[in-house]
Scaffold this active site. Structure first.
Site, PDB file in Angstrom:
ATOM      1  N   HIS A  96      -7.868   4.449   6.671  1.00 13.18           N
ATOM      2  CA  HIS A  96      -7.807   3.080   6.147  1.00 13.18           C
ATOM      3  C   HIS A  96      -7.988   2.050   7.258  1.00 13.18           C
ATOM      4  O   HIS A  96      -8.644   1.037   7.085  1.00 13.18           O
ATOM      5  CB  HIS A  96      -6.482   2.841   5.415  1.00 13.18           C
ATOM      6  CG  HIS A  96      -6.562   3.142   3.952  1.00 13.18           C
ATOM      7  ND1 HIS A  96      -6.529   4.423   3.457  1.00 13.18           N
ATOM      8  CD2 HIS A  96      -6.731   2.327   2.869  1.00 13.18           C
ATOM      9  CE1 HIS A  96      -6.637   4.378   2.131  1.00 13.18           C
ATOM     10  NE2 HIS A  96      -6.776   3.125   1.751  1.00 13.18           N
ATOM     11  N   LYS A 129       1.780   7.962  -4.060  1.00 13.30           N
ATOM     12  CA  LYS A 129       3.161   8.027  -4.559  1.00 13.30           C
ATOM     13  C   LYS A 129       3.961   6.863  -4.008  1.00 13.30           C
ATOM     14  O   LYS A 129       3.745   6.429  -2.872  1.00 13.30           O
ATOM     15  CB  LYS A 129       3.815   9.356  -4.201  1.00 13.30           C
ATOM     16  CG  LYS A 129       4.031   9.549  -2.711  1.00 13.30           C
ATOM     17  CD  LYS A 129       4.995  10.683  -2.402  1.00 13.30           C
ATOM     18  CE  LYS A 129       4.956  11.082  -0.943  1.00 13.30           C
ATOM     19  NZ  LYS A 129       6.134  10.679  -0.183  1.00 13.30           N
TER      20      LYS A 129
END
Lengths: 186, 281
Positions: A38, A104
């Site tokens: 990222h 999550k």
């Protein structure tokens, strides 16, 4: 209720029709990217470098698998904590135009704002279930940042990948409503 | 003085690294199975059933329960009448870790520097080793691979002695509830009370190795464990933080004497994949 079957890449209408709390089974193509990927991705988006995959409409899975055993498509591959991607996700949603994130844990207000604005949905995959989730991966190849090892970007083809719509495109959030529903003390 | 060969230790360490990653301890498996019937949320119960299935798949396929095969944390009890022949104990444990993580196709999750570069060391070394000298001529080695998700949500507080039992309970419950779905509930909650700053943290981690749900031998602490577990499971956080009545499988407290001025409390969270394996040489 039976889970809804959806195919990635998702179109905007499908994404916006998904409702928080709904269970889904995902088919199609998803891309893994976690912390280090990222960081590089956002640097590339900032400088206008070529994207390393067709990101428009893509689903991004915050995951870094174990190495595949000989003969296996992929190793264990469950989600990592999405909150660490909160710093990057608004940029990725707006600039790379992704349609879904899979991970999550809860997300920040800034991420939810970008999701509502662009029609991006957040799916929760069950953490710690890497062996089971690997069963729905039918293809896997590294498409970028191979030097990052477990953090390399992989293109996965999945069939019946189980997930729950955690935060929908209207900002309804199962990480808030779920616990509230089952709380038995103040 | 008994001698144990360096490479014997390397081999045993490699074995327990792989075993811990792929085979959920029976007590944890039993607790997960039992929790399915307790969970009031339909989605929660289905997620717990998936946890059970996941460990079955991992055991059948000899693949890791979770992709995060963790930081290799060792608790070693070294007999005072045994020595390592052909190398150092720390060296053997490190080499065994590298061998196990490579041979078992486990994920290498360690970077060489926390701030600068963050380059993967490539073999999951170095391990963290907690060494204790004990009487006898055996070496007992326990590995407890620790995932980043649950470790990140752990916390330590230097409470005031006047905060007492109530302060400990509040801090533990707050740590779990604020963690939400991040540490992969249902959790095993390890709490270290007393000692010093670092002692409390080590006690908390060590308490995770206790047979699941076995209460503290001290009745006061056993009652605290039950109270904290009750509070956590009425919080609504539930499996994966998506709502439900099973947020933790167990709470374990270990305690130690402390300074007249202090009340250190460490809360170490473990995900439902509460993995450990051991060997005695």
């Amino acid at each position: 209720m039976e889970p809804r079957r959806i195919t990635s890449p998702l179109d905007e209408t499908t994404a916006r029709n998904l409702r928080s709390g709904e269970r889904v089974l995902l088919d199609g193509v998803i891309y893994t990217a976690r912390d280090a990927a990222h960081q590089r991705w956002c640097e590339a988006l900032g400088t206008g470098d070529e994207p390393f995959f067709e990101s428009e409409g893509a689903a991004v899975y915050f995951a870094g698998p174990t190495p595949a055993k000989p003969g296996a498509k992929v190793g264990s591959i469950g989600p990592t904590t999405s909150g660490r991607m909160d710093a990057y996700s608004p940029t990725v949603i707006r600039k790379a135009k992704i349609r879904a994130m899979i991970g999550k844990g809860n997300r920040s207000a800034a991420v939810v704002e970008a999701m509502k604005e662009c029609g991006c949905v957040y799916l929760a995959a069950a953490g710690g279930l890497g062996a089971l989730l690997a069963e729905s991966v039918i293809e896997s190849e590294i498409v970028a940042y191979a030097d990052l090892g477990p953090e390399a970007v992989r293109r996965l083809v999945v069939r019946g990948f189980p997930a729950v719509v955690a935060i929908d495109c209207e900002g309804n959030n199962l990480y808030e409503t779920g616990p509230m529903q089952f709380r038995t003390v103040k | 003085m008994r001698e144990v060969g360096y490479f014997d230790i390397v081999e045993r360490v490699a074995e327990i690294c792989v075993k811990a990653a792929c085979l959920l301890p029976e007590d944890v498996f039993a607790a997960l199975e039992k929790s399915v019937g307790i969970e009031v949320s339909e989605l929660g119960a289905s997620l717990l059933r998936d946890c059970v299935r996941n460990s079955q798949v991992a055991s059948e396929k000899e693949c890791p329960i979770c992709q995060d095969t963790g930081f290799a944390v060792f608790f070693v009890e070294m007999g005072e009448e045994v020595r390592v022949e052909g190398g150092s104990l720390a060296g053997a444990i490190s080499e065994g870790t590298a061998l196990g993580y490579s041979r078992g196709y486990l994920r290498k999750s360690i970077v060489d520097d926390p701030v600068f570069g963050r380059r993967n060391t490539g073999d999951n070394t170095p391990p963290v080793i907690h060494l204790e000298l004990v009487p006898g001529d055996k070496i007992r080695i326990v590995v407890a691979p620790k995932g980043g998700g649950s470790e990140n949500m752990s916390a330590l507080a230097m409470l005031k002695p006047s905060d007492g039992k109530r302060g400990i309970v509040e801090f533990a419950v707050k740590t779990v509830v604020e963690a939400g779905g991040n540490p992969c509930p249902p959790l095993v909650v390890g709490i270290g009370v007393g000692g010093t700053f670092e002692k409390a943290a080590i006690l908390a981690k060590k308490s995770l190795l206790r047979p699941l749900g076995q209460p503290s031998t001290s009745s006061g602490y056993a009652l605290m464990e039950a109270e904290i577990l009750g509070r956590i499971n009425s919080s609504g956080v539930g499996p994966q933080g998506l709502g439900g009545s099973v947020t933790a499988l167990a709470v374990h407290i270990e305690h130690f004497p402390c300074h007249i001025a202090s009340l250190p409390v460490a809360v170490n969270l473990n995900c439902h994949a509460a993995r450990h394996a051991e060997t005695t040489i």
